[in-house]
Design a protein around this motif. Structure first.
Motif, mmCIF file in Angstrom:
data_model
loop_
_atom_site.group_PDB
_atom_site.id
_atom_site.type_symbol
_atom_site.label_atom_id
_atom_site.label_comp_id
_atom_site.label_asym_id
_atom_site.label_seq_id
_atom_site.Cartn_x
_atom_site.Cartn_y
_atom_site.Cartn_z
ATOM 1 N N SER A 2 -24.973 -19.619 41.414
ATOM 2 C CA SER A 2 -24.347 -20.441 40.871
ATOM 3 C C SER A 2 -24.125 -19.651 39.353
ATOM 4 O O SER A 2 -24.773 -18.827 39.235
ATOM 5 C CB SER A 2 -25.224 -21.469 40.809
ATOM 6 O OG SER A 2 -26.266 -21.376 39.987
ATOM 7 N N ARG A 3 -23.182 -20.379 38.804
ATOM 8 C CA ARG A 3 -22.620 -19.764 37.452
ATOM 9 C C ARG A 3 -23.991 -19.922 36.376
ATOM 10 O O ARG A 3 -23.889 -19.058 35.685
ATOM 11 C CB ARG A 3 -21.524 -20.509 37.037
ATOM 12 C CG ARG A 3 -20.087 -20.238 37.902
ATOM 13 C CD ARG A 3 -19.067 -20.951 37.275
ATOM 14 N NE ARG A 3 -17.802 -20.508 37.917
ATOM 15 C CZ ARG A 3 -16.984 -19.156 37.747
ATOM 16 N NH1 ARG A 3 -17.257 -18.676 36.912
ATOM 17 N NH2 ARG A 3 -16.054 -19.238 38.391
ATOM 18 N N ILE A 308 -27.599 -14.914 47.188
ATOM 19 C CA ILE A 308 -26.264 -15.564 47.287
ATOM 20 C C ILE A 308 -26.558 -16.601 48.329
ATOM 21 O O ILE A 308 -26.259 -16.211 49.551
ATOM 22 C CB ILE A 308 -25.166 -14.676 47.116
ATOM 23 C CG1 ILE A 308 -25.278 -13.774 45.932
ATOM 24 C CG2 ILE A 308 -23.827 -15.771 47.082
ATOM 25 C CD1 ILE A 308 -24.043 -12.900 45.924
ATOM 26 N N ASP A 312 -22.381 -20.664 47.419
ATOM 27 C CA ASP A 312 -21.866 -19.906 46.266
ATOM 28 C C ASP A 312 -21.030 -18.834 46.909
ATOM 29 O O ASP A 312 -19.973 -18.554 46.013
ATOM 30 C CB ASP A 312 -23.126 -19.169 45.511
ATOM 31 C CG ASP A 312 -24.049 -20.341 44.684
ATOM 32 O OD1 ASP A 312 -23.279 -21.060 44.168
ATOM 33 O OD2 ASP A 312 -25.367 -20.071 44.871
#
Length: 449
Positions: A2-3, A308, A312
């Protein structure tokens, strides 16, 4: 990924005409108690410092002076506030040379500094002693290559000052941002991104290299000019690694060409794939050159993995990762230290409540401190944890700390380029009992439907 887990993402836009500079300043904090920090424009020449070394002194020493600024930026009415060691003449030596120093005549707001208190610390090196100095620093292109995206978008330049500790090997660690301007443009983060690419000569005291020397590094990014294209691929710093090389794998990668070298450094810029693996890793820094450290880093890059998730991966964009490496001669004694763990997983408040020691709760003790000492694995997990200390004693806070840290996990690769595999860490845990929750009566059971 995630960012929110992409820490300090910076744009790697490189302007051909962007000029960048990096300097080295003395590490002492010369700000008086009022918090105003003078801008020293002239320091005492080294030849004058050497000539003023007290005749009776046998070791390196320093003195802090308290002065007043005059309208020309000179320091007047100086008095000795502190000297170390005492009684060897360093205070008088400092008073004899402080007249060579000058500060800017106006502060950051443009006001005159006349009459303001100024502190200055002068260090006198004994013969044969030395402070950290440059071995390698990033060049202008490398500094411009971490130009913050916010600043690029607005075409503004900026400054950052970082302070780090120099290790015996000359690496920088425990770096922090002292200042940045303009605020909110991420120049401080860009300065930290450069830290693994610096190398310093070590601090020398009594003819021996010692750790602990602090360096203050001002870095300047000039306003971008021209219409060079911007590379908008984001650079990821210190991602949450799920796998990194073990200490044994790092030792096995020591280059044959580096025989006789005590240590080396390299930094890569890699493409991060949706699988969490790295590819297309380019060497962006290597020291010393020609000894194989860049190639060793490229070979080891295949062992890194970022976790990841499927969600995502669906929205995954192109990212690059700057990956630093510190290499140490595997035959030398262990020199790694865990300075500041980066925790990926910690215990929730609910989990902390579950491990609160029953003996303490029954005794009516609402808070306590426990500490656990653990070994760190190559994945950042904690193993072989044992109680280290507890306060108050005898109520189970040490054992509770062991339970509390079992689920914790730190990032297994440090910002400086070391694996945490095989290191030990002592983690203090503060426990607080929610007395209100303990006293609340249980909710009545509902009727079956």
């Amino acid at each position: 990924m995630s960012r929110s887990l992409l820490l300090a993402m910076l744009t790697a836009g490189l302007f051909a005409t962007a000029l960048s500079t990096v300097a080295l300043a003395q590490a002492e904090d010369d700000a008086p108690p009022s918090g105003w920090r003078p801008n020293f424009v002239t320091r005492v020449p080294q030849a004058k410092m050497k000539a003023a070394f007290p005749k009776g002194a046998t070791v390196t020493g320093k003195a802090m002076l308290g002065c007043v600024a005059d309208k020309g930026g000179r320091l007047v009415d100086c008095k000795v506030l502190r000297e170390d060691p005492v009684g060897q003449g360093f205070g008088e030596a400092a008073l004899s040379v402080v007249g060579y120093e000058r500060i800017a005549t106006k502060d950051a707001q443009g006001a005159s500094v006349e009459g303001r208190p100024v502190r200055t610390t002068l260090e006198f090196l004994a013969p044969g002693d030395a402070n950290p100095d440059w071995v390698r620093k990033p060049n202008g292109a490398e500094i411009a290559n971490v130009f913050p995206k916010k600043a690029l978008d607005r075409r503004v330049g900026g400054k950052a000052t970082i302070r780090c500790k120099a290790t015996v090997e000359g690496f920088l660690e425990a770096c922090r941002v002292l200042s940045e301007s303009p605020q909110g443009m991420d120049f401080g983060g860009a300065g930290l991104q450069l830290a693994p690419q610096f190398r310093m000569s070590p601090k020398i005291r009594g003819g021996r290299a010692v750790a602990g020397g602090e360096v203050t590094i001002p870095i300047t990014w000039e306003e971008p000019r021209g219409a060079a294209p911007i590379n908008t691929t984001s650079i990821v710093l210190d991602p949450p690694w799920s796998r990194v090389p073990t200490q044994a794998e790092l030792a096995a990668a020591w280059p044959k060409a580096a025989a006789g070298e005590p240590f080396g450094q390299a930094a890569l810029r890699c493409v991060l794939m949706k699988t969490g693996q790295l590819r297309s890793c380019d060497v962006i820094s290597e020291n010393p050159r020609g000894k194989g450290f860049g190639k060793a880093a490229q070979d080891l890059s295949k062992l890194f993995m970022v976790n990841i998730g499927p969600a995502d991966a669906k929205t995954f964009k192109d990212y690059k990762i700057d990956l630093p490496f510190r290499f140490r001669d595997p035959a030398a004694p262990e020199a790694r230290k865990l300075t500041k763990p980066r925790w990926i997983r910690t215990l929730s408040a609910e989990g902390m409540a579950e491990v609160y020691p029953q003996a303490a709760a029954k005794a009516g003790v609402a808070s306590g401190l426990g500490a656990a000492t653990c070994a760190v694995t190559a994945t950042g997990e904690l193993a072989d944890c044992k109680p280290a200390r507890e306060t108050p004693a005898g109520l189970g806070f040490g054992a509770a700390a062991v339970e509390a840290v079992k689920l914790m996990r730190m990032n297994p690769w440090t910002r400086e380029g070391d694996t945490v595999d095989g290191l030990t860490v002592t983690i203090p845990v503060q426990f607080t009992l929610d007395v209100k929750a303990q006293d609340e009566p249980a909710a009545p059971a509902g009727k079956p439907g």
